[in-house]
Design an enzyme around this catalytic site. Structure first.
Site, PDB file in Angstrom:
ATOM      1  N   HIS A  65       0.829  -1.198   0.000  1.00 29.03           N
ATOM      2  CA  HIS A  65       0.000   0.000   0.000  1.00 29.03           C
ATOM      3  C   HIS A  65       0.871   1.258   0.000  1.00 29.03           C
ATOM      4  O   HIS A  65       0.569   2.238  -0.691  1.00 29.03           O
ATOM      5  CB  HIS A  65      -0.919  -0.007   1.231  1.00 29.03           C
ATOM      6  CG  HIS A  65      -1.925  -1.114   1.217  1.00 29.03           C
ATOM      7  ND1 HIS A  65      -3.265  -0.907   1.002  1.00 29.03           N
ATOM      8  CD2 HIS A  65      -1.778  -2.455   1.384  1.00 29.03           C
ATOM      9  CE1 HIS A  65      -3.913  -2.067   1.045  1.00 29.03           C
ATOM     10  NE2 HIS A  65      -3.028  -3.019   1.278  1.00 29.03           N
ATOM     11  N   GLN A  97      -4.874 -11.373  -5.555  1.00 26.13           N
ATOM     12  CA  GLN A  97      -3.856 -12.072  -6.349  1.00 26.13           C
ATOM     13  C   GLN A  97      -4.464 -13.133  -7.280  1.00 26.13           C
ATOM     14  O   GLN A  97      -3.965 -13.347  -8.388  1.00 26.13           O
ATOM     15  CB  GLN A  97      -2.813 -12.685  -5.419  1.00 26.13           C
ATOM     16  CG  GLN A  97      -2.049 -11.646  -4.605  1.00 26.13           C
ATOM     17  CD  GLN A  97      -1.317 -12.224  -3.418  1.00 26.13           C
ATOM     18  OE1 GLN A  97      -1.082 -13.431  -3.333  1.00 26.13           O
ATOM     19  NE2 GLN A  97      -0.965 -11.365  -2.462  1.00 26.13           N
ATOM     20  N   ASP A 123      -6.476   5.494   2.063  1.00 23.33           N
ATOM     21  CA  ASP A 123      -6.556   4.123   1.575  1.00 23.33           C
ATOM     22  C   ASP A 123      -7.989   3.618   1.736  1.00 23.33           C
ATOM     23  O   ASP A 123      -8.615   3.796   2.780  1.00 23.33           O
ATOM     24  CB  ASP A 123      -5.600   3.254   2.392  1.00 23.33           C
ATOM     25  CG  ASP A 123      -5.306   1.911   1.746  1.00 23.33           C
ATOM     26  OD1 ASP A 123      -6.273   1.171   1.475  1.00 23.33           O
ATOM     27  OD2 ASP A 123      -4.122   1.594   1.538  1.00 23.33           O
ATOM     28  N   GLN A 125      13.271  -4.137  -6.731  1.00 20.47           N
ATOM     29  CA  GLN A 125      12.503  -4.881  -7.739  1.00 20.47           C
ATOM     30  C   GLN A 125      12.395  -4.172  -9.079  1.00 20.47           C
ATOM     31  O   GLN A 125      12.520  -4.807 -10.136  1.00 20.47           O
ATOM     32  CB  GLN A 125      11.107  -5.206  -7.202  1.00 20.47           C
ATOM     33  CG  GLN A 125      10.250  -5.993  -8.186  1.00 20.47           C
ATOM     34  CD  GLN A 125       9.128  -6.720  -7.521  1.00 20.47           C
ATOM     35  OE1 GLN A 125       9.355  -7.640  -6.752  1.00 20.47           O
ATOM     36  NE2 GLN A 125       7.901  -6.319  -7.812  1.00 20.47           N
ATOM     37  N   ASN A 173       1.005  -4.458  -7.299  1.00 29.20           N
ATOM     38  CA  ASN A 173       2.224  -3.711  -7.612  1.00 29.20           C
ATOM     39  C   ASN A 173       3.155  -4.535  -8.493  1.00 29.20           C
ATOM     40  O   ASN A 173       3.654  -4.054  -9.521  1.00 29.20           O
ATOM     41  CB  ASN A 173       2.964  -3.315  -6.333  1.00 29.20           C
ATOM     42  CG  ASN A 173       2.295  -2.188  -5.587  1.00 29.20           C
ATOM     43  OD1 ASN A 173       1.621  -1.352  -6.177  1.00 29.20           O
ATOM     44  ND2 ASN A 173       2.460  -2.159  -4.268  1.00 29.20           N
ATOM     45  N   SER A 174       3.417  -5.765  -8.095  1.00 30.43           N
ATOM     46  CA  SER A 174       4.320  -6.621  -8.873  1.00 30.43           C
ATOM     47  C   SER A 174       3.761  -6.880 -10.265  1.00 30.43           C
ATOM     48  O   SER A 174       4.507  -6.910 -11.255  1.00 30.43           O
ATOM     49  CB  SER A 174       4.537  -7.953  -8.144  1.00 30.43           C
ATOM     50  OG  SER A 174       5.288  -7.765  -6.962  1.00 30.43           O
TER      51      SER A 174
END
Length: 498
Positions: free
Chosen positions: A25, A403, A133, A363, A382-383
């Site tokens: 987040h 996910q 958020d 990353q 994010n990934s």
């Protein structure tokens, strides 16, 4: 993306950005804050006390190179040795923030509205807008009670937000709850725009624990926060038209306004020191420099996932069997110390040239490196968008939350990778790694999607135009809210506990 200042310092709105204090987040909301600063706005980024101590070098005072960005904090209400959200403890963190952290948040925000906080000499004007958020409705409600316009930022994918909006419809159609023995490959028709590819196993993980009376606490919480988002002034999503245009269009029919302004990391790079709760091992970049082009499997399961000894064994065996060099991010809290030691022994036996294990990695730099051939990921949002923007093929092994549905988009919609959900078998791991590394179709799809994402975030692209519209929205809110804030600054507000 080029950045145009839209306001002078004297007239610039002051935005408070408040993420859930968990790494995923924080990441995307930090990029968002960086974009607001680039647009000429003042930003106060609100960490938890615990995380600000972990960050260390992200001090409360504005940095010399970003004088309009500062970091403040409030307590999350948990003891320092608490694991927070690691291993699925997000509900406890959110409840503590709501019941304990909200008191300090209310007090801080009231002081920032009055301009009477400890940092009032920073040159920051009073707070004129809050971005909270979406998992913390209290942060929106308190801001609005104080007289500060508040918007919701959802850090998950648009497709998962739409799935959450569809929970009542899924119950009406009898597609929820799942019953013992139900076929998880059965199609799901109750999420609009996804009728052609969504299966039960692709719905967010908590849907599997639904009951007839909706008593699962996670599902109830998601229904509540989603309904709250629909009532907010606007919802901001870290996505792009090329990734989730259909989902964004469907969401737009349920909310007052929606802004698709991502992938934010590709639009507004942010210093890692302001966001990462782990210290990255930069030595892995030198190791990648020594590998051939597109030869390395990058493995990272994110900041919250934990795995069992059995999963660890199957996963490691599959990685080794695939035959490619691999860079594996193994957080100290992801598996026990014994598993860490076992993995390092396996790496040693395989040879240092074939494997590298680090506690945390930079990353974005890794995904951009020429040596990386595919990304074995948990498919956190994010990934997922970071790999999509770089054109890196993915193998997705999802665990929870959004996910599952993200990985379905990778495998069945964008076709930029493979979906390995609900399986942990060394032979499957090895086979899917080889296919992702070697398939011309997957690589071509990944590169094509990356080109489109780059168009979205470039000047004149859909995300760039939406971000400019959002900045104007903030300015208008800040102007229209001025009279009420003046009243509050003159003592018109009497604080009450939430």
């Amino acid at each position: 993306m080029g950045h145009k200042a839209v306001a002078s310092d004297a007239a610039a709105p002051h935005v408070l950005v408040f993420p859930v204090p968990a790494q995923g987040h924080i990441n995307c909301m930090m990029h968002f804050a960086t974009g607001l600063v680039a647009a000429g706005l003042h930003v106060t980024f609100l960490h938890s006390d615990h995380n600000l101590r972990r960050l260390g070098d992200a001090r409360a005072a504005p940095a010399a190179d970003t004088p309009r960005l500062r970091f403040l904090s409030v307590p999350d209400g948990l003891p320092d040795d608490h694991a927070r959200a690691i291993g699925g403890g997000i509900m406890g963190l959110l409840e503590s923030l709501r019941t304990k952290g909200s008191v300090a948040y209310r007090s801080l925000l009231a002081s920032l509205v009055r301009g009477a906080g400890d940092n009032s000499n920073d040159g920051f004007p009073p707070v004129s807008c809050v971005f909270a958020d979406g998992l913390m409705p209290f942060a929106v409600d308190i801001a609005e009670e104080i007289g500060v316009p508040a918007l919701v930022f959802r850090t998950a994918s648009a497709c998962s937000v739409l799935a959450n909006m569809s929970i009542p419809r899924l119950f009406e159609l009898g597609e929820l709850p799942f019953r013992s023995g139900d076929d998880l490959d059965e199609p799901v028709r109750g999420v609009p725009g996804m009728e052609g590819f969504l299966r039960r196993r692709d719905l967010p993980s908590y849907f599997r624990t639904c009951t007839e009376n909706h008593t699962d606490p996670m599902v109830k919480m998601l229904m509540d926060v989603t309904a709250h988002s629909c009532r907010a002034r606007a919802v901001v999503l870290n996505t792009a038209a090329s990734l989730e245009g259909s989902a964004v269009a469907h969401i737009a029919t349920h909310v007052r306004d929606v802004f698709a302004v991502g992938p934010l990391h590709a639009m507004f790079p942010a210093p890692a020191s302001n966001a990462s709760l782990w210290r990255a091992d930069d030595g892995c970049m030198a190791w990648l420099d020594g590998q051939p082009d597109r030869s390395v499997v990058y493995v990272s399961l994110g900041s919250l996932v934990t795995i069992s000894k059995e999963q660890f064994t199957e996963f490691l065996s599959g990685l080794v069997s695939a035959g490619y060099p691999f860079l594996w991010v193994l957080r100290p809290d992801m598996v026990g110390a014994s598993e860490s030691a076992a993995l390092r022994e396996a790496v040693t036996s395989a040879g240092e040239s074939k494997a590298r294990v680090v506690g945390w990695a930079p990353q974005l730099d890794v995904l951009r490196h020429r040596a990386v051939g595919c990304f074995l990921t948990h498919a956190g949002w994010n990934s997922t968008v970071e790999a999509a923007a770089e054109g890196v093929p993915m193998v997705c092994w999802p665990f929870f939350a959004d996910q599952q549905i993200n990985s379905r988009f990778v495998g069945a919609v964008w076709r930029t990778g493979l979906d390995m959900k609900d399986v942990c078998d060394r032979a499957v791991v090895a086979r899917m790694i080889r296919e992702a590394m070697e398939s011309p179709k997957i690589r071509a799809s990944a590169k094509a999607l990356a080109r489109q994402v780059r168009c979205d975030v470039a000047d004149g692209g859909t995300s760039a135009v939406e971000f400019e519209r959002l900045v104007e929205f903030i300015k208008n809110l800040s102007t229209s809210g001025g009279s009420k804030r003046a009243f509050l600054q003159n003592g018109g507000f009497q604080s009450k506990l939430y």
